[in-house]
Design a protein around this motif. Structure first.
Motif, PDB file in Angstrom:
ATOM      1  N   PRO A  38      36.924  54.743  50.105  1.00  0.00           N
ATOM      2  CA  PRO A  38      37.540  53.427  49.892  1.00  0.00           C
ATOM      3  C   PRO A  38      37.538  53.057  48.414  1.00  0.00           C
ATOM      4  CG  PRO A  38      35.479  53.243  51.146  1.00  0.00           C
ATOM      5  CD  PRO A  38      35.786  54.694  51.022  1.00  0.00           C
ATOM      6  N   GLU A  42      38.224  47.647  47.815  1.00  0.00           N
ATOM      7  CA  GLU A  42      38.020  47.603  49.272  1.00  0.00           C
ATOM      8  C   GLU A  42      36.539  47.441  49.615  1.00  0.00           C
ATOM      9  OE1 GLU A  42      41.854  50.365  50.605  1.00  0.00           O
ATOM     10  OE2 GLU A  42      39.909  51.291  50.255  1.00  0.00           O
TER      11      GLU A  42
ATOM     12  N   GLU B 175      36.321  40.829  44.851  1.00  0.00           N
ATOM     13  CA  GLU B 175      37.631  41.502  44.827  1.00  0.00           C
ATOM     14  C   GLU B 175      38.378  41.158  43.547  1.00  0.00           C
ATOM     15  OE1 GLU B 175      39.070  42.061  49.462  1.00  0.00           O
ATOM     16  OE2 GLU B 175      39.853  40.437  48.255  1.00  0.00           O
TER      17      GLU B 175
END
Lengths: 130, 297
Positions: A38, A42, B175
């Motif tokens: 990943p 992710e 993220e």
């Protein structure tokens, strides 16, 4: 694709947990040469860890020669830890299943089974190394 | 090497006669997620407000990304600040917040904003006042990220969130860090909130910085020593005592040292981040409780 999980109370640094999980998956043949790990985004999107933690784990795996980063494409598995012994996993797993069924029949609970396995495993490794 | 995200020398801020922050020296390099941790009332909000340029220091100097805070409109554009309780405009919709963001910020990234709103499942036509705490925090985070800052400052962003919303907030934040590579400075009164996400911590207790550094380095240089009772003054000079406790026969020390601990009388163990921060917090609280004997000048 491999999915990571973290045990914050284990005392093992998060990056090492990721390294171990990749090695574990390689050993069991759950990931194979050519598989993509990943992306950092992710992994941090599921584990909520610092991106540097994942980068450090991937760098260590790269250093061990298990994965390689291909710029713009991702990090790919380049080696395997399962090799020829993987073929033996099936029959061994079957034997272990039968043994577990016997242990249950004899009245052992989960904890007793784990304790017995661990104690025997450690005694056997000591004998082997002596 | 880019300029440090936050640098302070002798920084202090006083409200009337009370010092909210004093003698603050910091040199935080770029590229980190920095956790500012300390009990309520320690001065975290004051430090963050000074860094964001919303509050002027009383003493000392401070620079953010190499310039004075809020030095120019261009510099303001490089720093995003999400104040405590992730404020939003209750009567504006989610979409209107994004329009506002686009009009007010020259570096606004509309694609990132729209993508994030969709992924966290916010209804663009919903009024911010009707959102849950977790959704409002996600909206505020989206505004901060879409501004495309070099430094994102967040004051206690998860304090009011339930554990699931807190996890989702950190996932979104990490993220964004992975994607856009900005530095982050966020505060919390709970170490557990920051344990996974931060790779640099600043511990602030009773208006003073107790310790600051990269998490990995701090964990490698702090040890817990347990053994027969001993006076802390008799430890080797390289071992700086952070915290000490004694029973009738036993002593436990938390020490900071770059050298190995060789004395065989000690059982040496490592600390996790929470133990480390709590050691400094109890030390800071103890110092604060002592009668202050200051020379008046």
């Amino acid at each position: 694709m491999i999915e990571f999980h973290l045990d914050t109370r284990s005392g093992v640094p998060p990056y090492q947990q990721i390294v171990r999980q990749v090695r574990h998956a390689l050993r069991l043949g759950l990931v194979k040469e050519g598989d993509r790990l990943p992306t950092v985004k992710e992994v941090v999107g599921t584990l909520a860890v610092n991106p540097n933690t994942v980068l450090k784990a991937y760098r260590e795996l790269e250093h061990e020669g298990l994965v390689a980063a291909r710029p713009g494409l991702g990090t790919f598995v380049t080696a395997t830890l399962a090799d020829a012994s993987l073929a033996a996993h099936g029959p061994l797993r079957e034997e272990l299943r039968r043994w577990l069924a016997k242990a249950r029949l004899a009245g052992l609970d989960d904890e007793s089974i784990e304790a017995l396995f661990h104690a025997t495993f450690q005694a056997a490794s000591r004998e082997a190394s002596a | 090497m880019s300029a440090p995200v936050l640098r302070a020398e002798g920084l202090g801020r006083r409200y009337g006669r009370r010092w909210a922050l004093r003698d603050c020296d910091l040199d935080v390099p770029a590229g980190h997620v920095v956790g500012l941790v300390g009990p309520n009332g320690a001065g975290k909000t004051t430090l963050l407000s000074v860094a964001a340029g919303q509050l002027a220091p009383t003493t000392g100097t401070v620079s953010v990304l190499g310039r004075a805070p809020a030095a120019s409109p261009a510099h303001l554009g490089r720093v995003a600040f999400v104040a405590q309780d992730t404020p939003t405009y209750a009567s504006l919709t989610v979409a209107e917040h994004l329009t506002l963001g686009a009009r007010l910020n020259p570096r606004w990234d509309a694609a990132t904003a729209a993508d994030r709103i969709a992924r966290v499942g916010l209804d663009p036509s919903a009024k911010a006042g009707r959102l849950s705490g977790g959704q409002r925090a996600q909206l505020a985070l989206t505004l901060g990220i879409a501004k495309r800052p070099d430094l994102l400052i967040l004051d206690e962003p998860v304090a009011a969130l339930d554990p699931l919303a807190c996890r989702e907030f950190h996932q979104g934040l990490m993220e964004a860090v992975a994607d856009l590579g900005m530095s982050v400075l966020l505060s919390s009164h709970l170490v557990s909130d920051l344990e996974r996400t931060c790779d640099y911590v600043v511990v602030l207790v009773d208006s003073r910085v107790q310790v600051a550094g990269e998490v990995e380095d701090l964990l490698a240089t702090h040890h817990r020593l347990t053994g027969p009772r001993r006076d802390g003054a008799r430890l080797p000079s390289d071992q700086h005592v952070v915290a000490a406790s004694h029973t009738g026969r036993q002593s436990t020390f938390v020490v900071r040292t770059r050298e190995p601990v060789l004395d065989p009388a000690w059982r040496v163990s490592g600390l996790d981040l929470e133990d480390l921060v709590l050691s400094y917090m109890s030390a800071g609280a103890r110092d604060a409780a002592r009668p202050v004997l200051e020379v008046r000048r």
